[in-house]
Design a protein around this motif. Structure first.
Motif, PDB file in Angstrom:
ATOM      1  N   ASP A   3       0.825  -1.203   0.000  1.00  0.00           N
ATOM      2  CA  ASP A   3       0.000   0.000   0.000  1.00  0.00           C
ATOM      3  C   ASP A   3       0.856   1.249   0.000  1.00  0.00           C
ATOM      4  O   ASP A   3       0.571   2.229  -0.676  1.00  0.00           O
ATOM      5  CB  ASP A   3      -0.919   0.005   1.223  1.00  0.00           C
ATOM      6  N   LEU A  38      -3.556  12.444   3.160  1.00  0.00           N
ATOM      7  CA  LEU A  38      -4.038  11.286   3.917  1.00  0.00           C
ATOM      8  C   LEU A  38      -4.586  11.717   5.281  1.00  0.00           C
ATOM      9  O   LEU A  38      -5.550  11.125   5.789  1.00  0.00           O
ATOM     10  CB  LEU A  38      -2.904  10.270   4.099  1.00  0.00           C
ATOM     11  N   SER A  41      -7.976  13.167   4.896  1.00  0.00           N
ATOM     12  CA  SER A  41      -8.944  12.098   4.591  1.00  0.00           C
ATOM     13  C   SER A  41      -9.174  11.195   5.794  1.00  0.00           C
ATOM     14  O   SER A  41     -10.069  10.330   5.749  1.00  0.00           O
ATOM     15  CB  SER A  41      -8.444  11.263   3.393  1.00  0.00           C
ATOM     16  N   GLU A  43      -7.170   8.857   6.751  1.00  0.00           N
ATOM     17  CA  GLU A  43      -6.688   7.508   6.435  1.00  0.00           C
ATOM     18  C   GLU A  43      -5.400   7.213   7.224  1.00  0.00           C
ATOM     19  O   GLU A  43      -4.289   7.201   6.695  1.00  0.00           O
ATOM     20  CB  GLU A  43      -6.454   7.385   4.926  1.00  0.00           C
ATOM     21  N   HIS A  44      -5.603   6.969   8.500  1.00  0.00           N
ATOM     22  CA  HIS A  44      -4.453   6.784   9.399  1.00  0.00           C
ATOM     23  C   HIS A  44      -3.700   5.483   9.122  1.00  0.00           C
ATOM     24  O   HIS A  44      -2.483   5.414   9.337  1.00  0.00           O
ATOM     25  CB  HIS A  44      -4.938   6.810  10.846  1.00  0.00           C
ATOM     26  N   ASP A  45      -4.377   4.492   8.653  1.00  0.00           N
ATOM     27  CA  ASP A  45      -3.700   3.223   8.368  1.00  0.00           C
ATOM     28  C   ASP A  45      -2.682   3.402   7.241  1.00  0.00           C
ATOM     29  O   ASP A  45      -1.581   2.845   7.288  1.00  0.00           O
ATOM     30  CB  ASP A  45      -4.723   2.160   7.974  1.00  0.00           C
ATOM     31  N   LYS A  46      -3.063   4.166   6.227  1.00  0.00           N
ATOM     32  CA  LYS A  46      -2.134   4.399   5.125  1.00  0.00           C
ATOM     33  C   LYS A  46      -0.942   5.253   5.577  1.00  0.00           C
ATOM     34  O   LYS A  46       0.199   5.020   5.144  1.00  0.00           O
ATOM     35  CB  LYS A  46      -2.860   5.083   3.970  1.00  0.00           C
TER      36      LYS A  46
END
Length: 745
Positions: A3, A38, A41, A43-46
């Motif tokens: 990813d 990120l 958005s 999107e902490h996992d990314k």
């Protein structure tokens, strides 16, 4: 990782590992932008995946350029998180202000902040790890990266403070100047963050500081002093309360070879001392222990600072320092003799302050410990210190006599040894202390006994200081009492040689010292006064150890007939070299003002026949060629010519030699009981018999050299051969004693 690779273009990864800084910088800017998107958005996992990639593939890479890129990339990622971080900080601040928050809202706050903290926990550790990298450029970029990270997260960075402090402490001594410079910049930023943070824990920081305070590296020392100074300037941080934890380290820096470090340490200490003066609650005890040790430092500046602190502590703490008096005194007394005048002045002032504080054992005042310090300092090589130690013993005797007396078994030996001190001032003070102790009868007897034993072991002390010691004790403790006790101790002394020497010394002091004038006056009253008689008998018992001392005592008491009897009782063995030396001293003493009354009595030879006979007896014992013989013969030549009638001569020759003495007592018309001189003469003869036996046993001893024996025999023979005989002539009215050189009538 897949990813993360899909999120970051391949050229960005290549540029991030490039050897050129500009390419790495551009790549970092692109990463910053990606993280911002990120973050917005959510999107902490990314974000976490990207940071993991930067950590594993770059920051942890074996290649230096990759590690540099990884560090700049992690810093860029943190900057990208900046907006989100600021939002979270604002919410947390609101929660802190109001303290009480609805449970649901707190839970939502936790959900918002948890991803950020997880990411921050991923970013900071690899950067900190890079501080120990072998490549100096990597260490430099680690400082730069952490600087940028700290600027973004500010107060939330406190959670990593201890680890960051440890890393900065090491980097402050880095061998690369550029790394040191970068570390200094980072250090200043961290200080700013700490001073404005309400989350900094001084309790957790102090152990970290304490562990490093004894490091010798000058750069580390500067780093530590800088932090102490900064933290002490923060009103909400109580560094004074933790001062004992790092005070010793600061004092250790005062002797650093770097002038700058010494100045910084001194400045910090001065500031703390000022705070102590203004603070009502200070732990003086723990710091006093540190100061006591530093007061004995070989470094002059350290000693001066330590003694200055002790001086202030004694003034401020006073009763609080009672349990530490002994330790403080142990630091002060040596400084009283310091080579540096400033230290001496402050030490003396502190000593007076300490001595002026009244404390009791019930308050923790340890008398035994104080005495131990004083005893120890009695052996100091410096006179001033020894004197102050004695002053302390004297002061303790005045204030806590019973307690001090109970420790005498440990103190007496030290005081006795101090009598051999090279300084007369010290000896006089020792005698004052002894006299104070000897106010009790049992201790008085013990003192005289110890003095006798001391003189017995150290004959040089008796010769060099005997007169000073005895005279001073006579002033402090009453001369008659002192002499009676000496006589009592010496009467049964088994070491006859020493007893003779000691008696001769006491006799000479009695005859010559102005302090003993009253005692001499009392002895002169021996024939007419019961007190004088008791004193005469008391002294006579031990004076028998020395024939010349006994004759001197009789001359002083005006017991001339008994003196003549003693001279007649002397045998060949008694008249040895030592005897002649003592006789020489006596003849010279007869010419001093003390015996002026004897010389005046010679103006009436008919009234003082036994005196004339005694002096002629002494003359007959002297070698004719000796100076003493000439002195005495010259004196006797001045006696007025006087011829005894036949009846008077017969009476003088046949009567009891003590009849004159008896007549004197009768004429005094008192109830005085005359001295039994006959028994005294027997006592003298018995004592001399013991001495003769002792001398014979010594002559037979192999330890006595033949040269010593032959010398004494030769002197004895010469004295017999050269002794002049009295000139007796026949007068129409009968025989008469004539002084040689006088015209006969």
């Amino acid at each position: 990782m897949a990813d993360a690779l899909s999120l970051i273009p391949a050229n960005v990864f290549r540029n991030l590992a490039d050897k050129l800084y500009e390419k790495r910088k551009n790549a970092a800017l692109e990463i910053e932008g990606i993280i911002k998107q990120l973050t917005l958005s959510g999107e902490h996992d990314k974000i976490s995946a990207v940071i993991n990639l930067l950590t594993s593939e770059f920051a942890g890479s074996p290649q230096a350029n990759h590690r540099k890129g990884g560090l700049i990339g992690l810093a860029a990622a943190t900057v990208g998180l900046g907006t989100d971080a600021a939002q979270h900080l604002e919410v947390r601040l609101t929660c802190y202000i109001y303290e009480v928050f609805p449970a649901v809202l707190c839970y939502r706050l936790f959900l918002l902040t948890y991803p950020f903290w997880m990411i921050l926990q991923q970013i900071v550790p690899p950067v900190l790890k890079s501080f120990a990298d072998q490549d100096s450029r990597v260490r430099y970029y680690a400082c730069e990266a952490l600087y940028n990270i700290a600027k973004v997260v500010r107060g939330d960075f406190i959670v990593f403070f201890n680890k960051i402090f440890d890393a900065l402490c090491k980097l402050s001594a880095d061998s690369d100047p550029s790394v040191q410079s970068a570390a200094h910049l980072l250090d200043r930023l961290i200080k700013d963050i700490v001073t404005e943070s309400d989350q900094f824990s001084i309790e957790e920081f102090i152990p970290l500081l304490r562990e490093r305070m004894n490091v010798l590296n000058p750069y580390v020392r500067q780093f530590l002093v800088g932090w102490i100074t900064v933290l002490d300037s923060v009103p909400d941080i109580d560094m004074l309360g933790f001062l004992p934890d790092f005070l010793d380290g600061l004092f250790n820096m005062l002797s650093d070879s770097s002038h700058e470090i010494r100045q910084q340490a001194d400045s910090a200490l001065s500031e703390f001392l000022q705070e102590i003066k203004n603070s009502p609650n200070v732990d003086y005890g723990r710091m006093a222990e540190i100061l006591v040790q530093r007061a004995g430092s070989s470094d002059e500046f350290t000693r001066l600072t330590a003694i200055t602190w002790i001086n202030e502590f004694v003034k401020l703490g006073r009763e609080q320092l009672v349990p530490y008096y002994a330790e403080i005194l142990g630091a002060i007394l040596p400084c009283i003799s310091d080579k540096e005048e400033k230290i001496r002045v402050i030490a003396r002032e502190t000593n007076e302050e300490l001595r002026g504080i009244h404390a009791d054992p019930a308050d923790g005042f340890n008398i035994d410990a104080i005495l131990s310090i004083a005893r120890r300092e009695l052996t100091s090589e410096w006179e001033a210190t020894r004197i102050e130690a004695l002053q302390w013993i004297s002061k303790l005797l005045v204030r806590h006599r019973n307690e001090v007396i109970s420790y005498l078994n440990y103190t007496f030996d030290s005081l006795m040894n101090a009598l051999s001190d090279s300084s007369n001032r010290v000896v006089l003070l020792v005698l004052e202390v002894h006299a104070c102790i000897a106010e009790d009868p049992q201790h008085f007897c013990h003192l005289i006994e110890l003095l006798v034993r001391k003189f017995q072991r150290d004959r040089a002390l008796l010769q060099r200081r005997g007169a000073l010691i005895v005279r001073r004790l006579c002033v402090l403790l009453d001369a008659e009492r002192v002499y009676r006790q000496f006589s009592l101790n010496l009467e049964h002394e088994t070491d006859l040689s020493f007893a003779s020497i000691m008696v001769q010394a006491l006799n000479l002091i009695l005859l010559t010292s102005s302090e003993l004038a009253d005692l001499r006056a009392l002895v002169k009253q021996s024939l007419v006064n019961s007190s004088g008689k008791d004193l005469f008998i008391s002294l006579y018992s031990s004076w028998c150890h020395s024939p010349m001392a006994t004759i001197s005592l009789c001359l002083l008491a005006q017991a001339y007939s008994h003196a003549s009897s003693i001279i007649q009782s002397l045998c060949e063995e008694d008249i040895n070299a030592k005897f002649l030396v003592q006789l020489d001293k006596l003849i010279r003493l007869l010419e001093t003002p003390i015996f002026a009354y004897i010389r005046l009595q010679l103006l009436e030879p008919g009234k003082h026949t036994w005196l004339l006979k005694t002096l002629y007896g002494l003359l007959m014992l002297l070698p004719q060629q000796s100076a003493a013989f000439k002195i005495l013969r010259t004196r006797l030549k001045t006696v007025p010519s006087y011829t005894l009638g036949v009846e008077q001569l017969k009476r003088t020759s046949s009567e009891n030699p003590y009849s004159q003495i008896l007549q004197v007592t009768e004429d005094s018309r008192t109830q005085y009981t005359a001295i039994d001189f006959q028994s005294q003469l027997q006592k003298f003869e018995q004592m001399q018999h013991r001495h003769r036996l002792h001398s014979r046993s010594q002559l037979q001893s192999p330890n006595l050299s033949s040269s010593t024996m032959s010398q004494e025999i030769q002197i004895s023979e010469e004295s017999r051969e050269s002794s002049p005989q009295p000139e007796i002539t026949q007068h129409p009215s009968g025989p008469s004693w004539n002084v040689p050189g006088q015209l006969r009538t």
